[in-house]
Design a protein around this motif. Structure first.
Motif, PDB file in Angstrom:
ATOM      1  N   THR A 137      -4.324 -91.685  -1.119  1.00  0.00           N
ATOM      2  CA  THR A 137      -3.275 -92.189  -1.487  1.00  0.00           C
ATOM      3  C   THR A 137      -3.659 -93.478  -2.421  1.00  0.00           C
ATOM      4  OG1 THR A 137      -1.627 -91.649  -0.098  1.00  0.00           O
ATOM      5  CG2 THR A 137      -0.734 -93.236  -1.456  1.00  0.00           C
ATOM      6  N   ASP A 173      -1.495 -88.646  -3.577  1.00  0.00           N
ATOM      7  CA  ASP A 173      -0.379 -89.210  -3.598  1.00  0.00           C
ATOM      8  C   ASP A 173      -0.556 -90.737  -4.430  1.00  0.00           C
ATOM      9  OD1 ASP A 173       2.408 -89.499  -3.596  1.00  0.00           O
ATOM     10  OD2 ASP A 173       2.563 -89.499  -1.504  1.00  0.00           O
ATOM     11  N   CYS A 202       1.751 -85.201  -3.003  1.00  0.00           N
ATOM     12  CA  CYS A 202       2.709 -86.128  -3.946  1.00  0.00           C
ATOM     13  C   CYS A 202       3.794 -86.355  -3.039  1.00  0.00           C
ATOM     14  CB  CYS A 202       3.071 -85.531  -5.266  1.00  0.00           C
ATOM     15  SG  CYS A 202       1.693 -85.328  -6.463  1.00  0.00           S
TER      16      CYS A 202
END
Length: 331
Positions: free
Chosen positions: A271, A232, A198
């Motif tokens: 991501t 993420d 994250c």
């Protein structure tokens, strides 16, 4: 986003031991080499309008976008789903929709207004603001509407590769979030949940280590139930400022520059980048004033410069479909 993540920890993870760090990325667990930067280039809001359909389809077929999600209660869903049937390799999920935010163009719940009265505003449409949904709707109503949107997709012959949340509504209430995860696990549909390192979320929203630890435990929960997990989330493009009056060429150059600059912060892992690619017709300005920022996303996705950057940096493009296929191969 900070309040969303805090609610997440309260509802699901407060009883678990907090993870201080994550040893390996979910990209690595899914079989990519250590250090790989893996990216889902994801287009939101397909089905909302002709303009959003056209922009999403162009970004997916002529640009570097790899995934899309569809707003099932909206009027232009059939047009996009018909395109999906002609292009079955497109990675398409559900942009679970519990709000209807525009003033003059609106939609209602698929589950039927008498069934979910708490989701319906005085005009008979879904509420315009997330706060209104939280205040008026029950978790049971939210779950019914999620299931209705899945059911409509399947009735149309469209099996979603994943689910995410329009305007983040499902992350705005502990009870809503619980149903979102429950339905995903129950229906075996991956849910959008940034729960690895994250890094971009932490930087953008100034998240503390405690909250990050809770998010990582959420990832473990989803992973243990056989679903893939994001490391993420990159959700910054909608807020990138685009001056009015730019030519398409100038708009493309600026948005591509801003996105590439933001990619300097990408870390290894999976991501998801969120964009809102739209090809605005003269009518779109009567729907929303966001035409320029959405058009700039479309132009950037088709930018040779962005494509060259991704190749030069060795960034791996993937889809939700591939994430789930890789997850199924693991115990």
């Amino acid at each position: 986003m900070r309040s969303i993540l805090f609610l997440l920890c309260l509802i699901i993870l407060s009883h678990q031991k907090i993870s201080a760090q994550i040893d390996t990325t979910y990209a690595e667990r899914l079989g990519w080499p250590k250090g790989s930067k893996v990216l889902i280039m994801h287009v939101d809001d397909a089905g909302m309008s002709w303009d959003s359909n056209e922009g999403a389809f162009q970004a997916l077929t002529k640009g570097v976008a790899t995934s899309v999600s569809v707003m099932m209660p909206c009027g232009w869903v059939p047009g996009f789903v018909h395109q999906l049937k002609k292009n079955p390799t497109i990675d398409a999920g559900l942009h679970l929709t519990l709000t209807s935010e525009w003033d003059d163009y609106r939609w209602g719940p698929l589950s039927g207004k008498p069934t979910v009265p708490g989701l319906v505003d005085p005009e008979g449409a879904l509420w315009p603001e997330v706060e209104d949904v939280v205040k008026n709707a029950s978790a049971d109503e939210v779950e019914k509407e999620i299931l209705a949107q899945i059911a409509r997709a399947r009735q149309m012959g469209f099996e979603p590769t994943h689910m995410d949340s329009h305007m983040g509504t499902l992350f705005a209430s502990p009870a809503f979030l619980q149903r979102y995860i429950k339905v995903g696990i129950q229906e075996r549909i991956p849910v959008m949940m940034p729960a690895g390192h994250c890094s971009m979320i932490a930087e953008t929203n100034k998240l503390d280590p405690f909250t990050l630890g809770l998010l990582r435990n959420a990832g473990k929960n989803l992973w243990s139930n056989g679903l893939p997990v994001l490391d993420d989330l990159h959700n910054e493009t909608y807020g990138m400022k685009i001056p009015a009056g730019l030519s398409d060429q100038a708009m493309q150059k600026l948005k591509t520059k801003l996105i590439i600059e933001s990619f300097q912060r990408l870390k290894p892992g999976v991501t998801m980048l969120i964009v809102h690619c739209t090809a605005p017709s003269p009518i779109f300005k009567h729907i929303s004033g966001s035409g320029d920022v959405r058009k700039s996303d479309l132009l950037a996705m088709q930018s040779p410069e962005l494509k060259a950057y991704l190749q030069k940096e060795g960034i791996v493009l993937t889809t939700w479909r591939e994430l789930m296929e890789r997850r199924k191969k693991l115990k």
